[in-house]
Design an enzyme around this catalytic site. Structure first.
Site, PDB file in Angstrom:
ATOM      1  N   GLU A   1       0.840  -1.199   0.000  1.00 45.55           N
ATOM      2  CA  GLU A   1       0.000   0.000   0.000  1.00 45.55           C
ATOM      3  C   GLU A   1       0.879   1.254   0.000  1.00 45.55           C
ATOM      4  O   GLU A   1       0.615   2.194   0.744  1.00 45.55           O
ATOM      5  CB  GLU A   1      -0.949  -0.001   1.200  1.00 45.55           C
ATOM      6  CG  GLU A   1      -2.114   0.956   1.014  1.00 45.55           C
ATOM      7  CD  GLU A   1      -2.945   1.148   2.267  1.00 45.55           C
ATOM      8  OE1 GLU A   1      -3.920   1.896   2.191  1.00 45.55           O
ATOM      9  OE2 GLU A   1      -2.629   0.562   3.313  1.00 45.55           O
TER      10      GLU A   1
ATOM     11  N   HIS B   1      -5.256   6.143  -2.162  1.00 43.00           N
ATOM     12  CA  HIS B   1      -4.460   7.269  -1.660  1.00 43.00           C
ATOM     13  C   HIS B   1      -4.151   8.192  -2.828  1.00 43.00           C
ATOM     14  O   HIS B   1      -2.997   8.462  -3.152  1.00 43.00           O
ATOM     15  CB  HIS B   1      -3.195   6.774  -0.963  1.00 43.00           C
ATOM     16  CG  HIS B   1      -3.466   6.161   0.375  1.00 43.00           C
ATOM     17  ND1 HIS B   1      -3.584   6.904   1.529  1.00 43.00           N
ATOM     18  CD2 HIS B   1      -3.658   4.873   0.733  1.00 43.00           C
ATOM     19  CE1 HIS B   1      -3.841   6.096   2.550  1.00 43.00           C
ATOM     20  NE2 HIS B   1      -3.894   4.852   2.093  1.00 43.00           N
TER      21      HIS B   1
ATOM     22  N   ASP C   1      -8.341  -3.713   6.786  1.00 44.44           N
ATOM     23  CA  ASP C   1      -7.328  -2.648   6.882  1.00 44.44           C
ATOM     24  C   ASP C   1      -6.822  -2.559   8.321  1.00 44.44           C
ATOM     25  O   ASP C   1      -6.553  -1.478   8.846  1.00 44.44           O
ATOM     26  CB  ASP C   1      -7.901  -1.309   6.424  1.00 44.44           C
ATOM     27  CG  ASP C   1      -6.829  -0.244   6.196  1.00 44.44           C
ATOM     28  OD1 ASP C   1      -5.630  -0.606   6.082  1.00 44.44           O
ATOM     29  OD2 ASP C   1      -7.172   0.952   6.136  1.00 44.44           O
TER      30      ASP C   1
ATOM     31  N   ALA D   1      -6.424   5.689  11.157  1.00 41.06           N
ATOM     32  CA  ALA D   1      -5.179   4.968  10.873  1.00 41.06           C
ATOM     33  C   ALA D   1      -5.469   3.467  10.859  1.00 41.06           C
ATOM     34  O   ALA D   1      -5.198   2.750  11.814  1.00 41.06           O
ATOM     35  CB  ALA D   1      -4.116   5.297  11.917  1.00 41.06           C
TER      36      ALA D   1
END
Length: 372
Positions: free
Chosen positions: A127, A193, A272, A306
């Site tokens: 990632e 992202h 995640d 996060a």
């Protein structure tokens, strides 16, 4: 082990009164079977028997992170198997070339020499580092760079076959060449992202991208005149869409929107998860940054999300009980669809050769047993 009288989820449908034999960590037979002398028999009594979960985006579990290397990946493999995850993709964060190489090498080591009785490692999900600075989220943007196959080869120490998927921002210089080259080598390219427009997202799909990382998160919002990545993700049939169903990352109606727009065969459940998954609330770390876990959410000191502390069994439970998704759809999005999204042919199914564990759920869709 022989599991009898199960309502087994086989290739997208429930098959009542099905027997499943498990041997040496895999499904051996499926059908109407007879117990062998001395064989352990589990009577499912009509309860739902599901394939093991497949998590294609998970950073860490119970105190250990992919970035720590082989020992951490083995820990994740052992622990995830205990909660019903049959296969997973250890996921990296933005870091130095040396640290990234260590992480990918650790993933490769467990792929080549699997952890006994552990969850199967399908390959690394990188990632980073080909991401957009404006959508860094909890990633360290000082390591971001434009994409190239040479850089990927270096970070994988020449073993690109250990990288199953990579998240990238398609607006970065060199994206077209990289996407075409990476997909030609069997790497799934995921859009994430990123500050890409709707048009740039469709273009990336034309180049070969087939996946969108944690849809709606760390990308431009959906707007009626500027649909952005979410708009393209919801309407482009070439794209699988990841979603984090913890009730924090996505509003319930957005989850329902994704499922209605994409269908269960294109919406991919992920966790995640960071290292606090399965741990008490408190201070942890992700990608070299302090993360504070409180009230079910993992956040940086700035308040930025996060990762999560979600598990796949909880995600399935949430989909059915909190968000009103039909069980047949919810199960697919946690098992078969994630596997298909990265070209995996065995995990996420109940067919000969599929990895265990399997999970058993009662008529009220509560998890009753993990079977391996």
């Amino acid at each position: 082990m022989l599991i009898i009288h199960a309502n087994a989820y086989c290739e997208g449908v429930f098959c009542p009164d099905t027997d499943v034999r498990v041997e040496q960590g895999e499904v051996a037979e499926v059908g109407r079977l007879t117990a062998r002398a001395g064989e352990e028999v589990v009577d499912a009594a009509g309860q739902y028997l599901l394939p093991g979960f497949v998590d294609v985006h998970i950073h860490a579990f119970r105190g250990h992170d992919t970035m720590e290397g082989e020992a951490a990946v083995r820990h994740m493999s052992r622990e995830l198997a205990q909660i019903g995850v049959a296969a997973f993709m250890p996921t990296t964060m933005s870091a130095s070339v040396e640290d990234t190489r260590l992480a990918v090498a650790g993933v490769r080591a467990v792929m080549e020499n699997p952890e006994p009785n552990g969850s199967r490692v399908l390959g690394a999900h990188m990632e980073a580092p080909f991401l957009a600075e404006s959508k860094c989220g909890a990633q360290l943007k000082e390591y971001f760079t434009d994409p190239s196959m040479d850089k990927l080869e270096t970070m994988a120490d020449g073993h690109v076959e250990a990288v199953r998927m990579i998240t990238m921002a398609p607006e970065r210089a060199g994206a077209e060449a990289f996407i075409r080259q990476a997909t030609a080598k069997g790497v799934t390219v995921s859009i994430g992202h990123t500050a890409a427009t709707c048009e740039q997202t469709h273009q990336a799909a034309e180049w070969g991208a087939t996946h969108v990382t944690h849809t709606f998160n760390a990308q431009p919002p959906l707007h009626h005149r500027e649909p952005g990545v979410p708009g393209a993700a919801l309407t482009d049939d070439r794209l699988y869409t990841e979603m984090i169903c913890d009730g924090i990352h996505l509003h319930p109606d957005i989850i329902r929107l994704i499922v209605r727009a994409k269908g269960a065969d294109k919406a991919v459940m992920i966790t995640d998860a960071m290292e606090a998954e399965g741990m008490p609330e408190g201070k942890y770390a992700l990608g070299g940054q302090d993360v504070y876990v409180k009230d079910g959410a993992a956040r940086l000191a700035s308040g930025v999300l996060a990762g999560s502390i979600l598990t796949m069994p909880v995600a399935l439970h949430n989909m059915i009980h909190r968000f009103g998704i039909a069980p047949e759809q919810a199960v697919r999005m946690c098992t078969l669809t994630p596997a298909e999204s990265v070209g995996e042919q065995l995990a996420g199914r109940i067919i000969p050769g599929s990895p265990v564990p399997l999970t058993l759920w009662n008529a009220d869709w509560e998890l009753k047993q993990v079977l391996a």
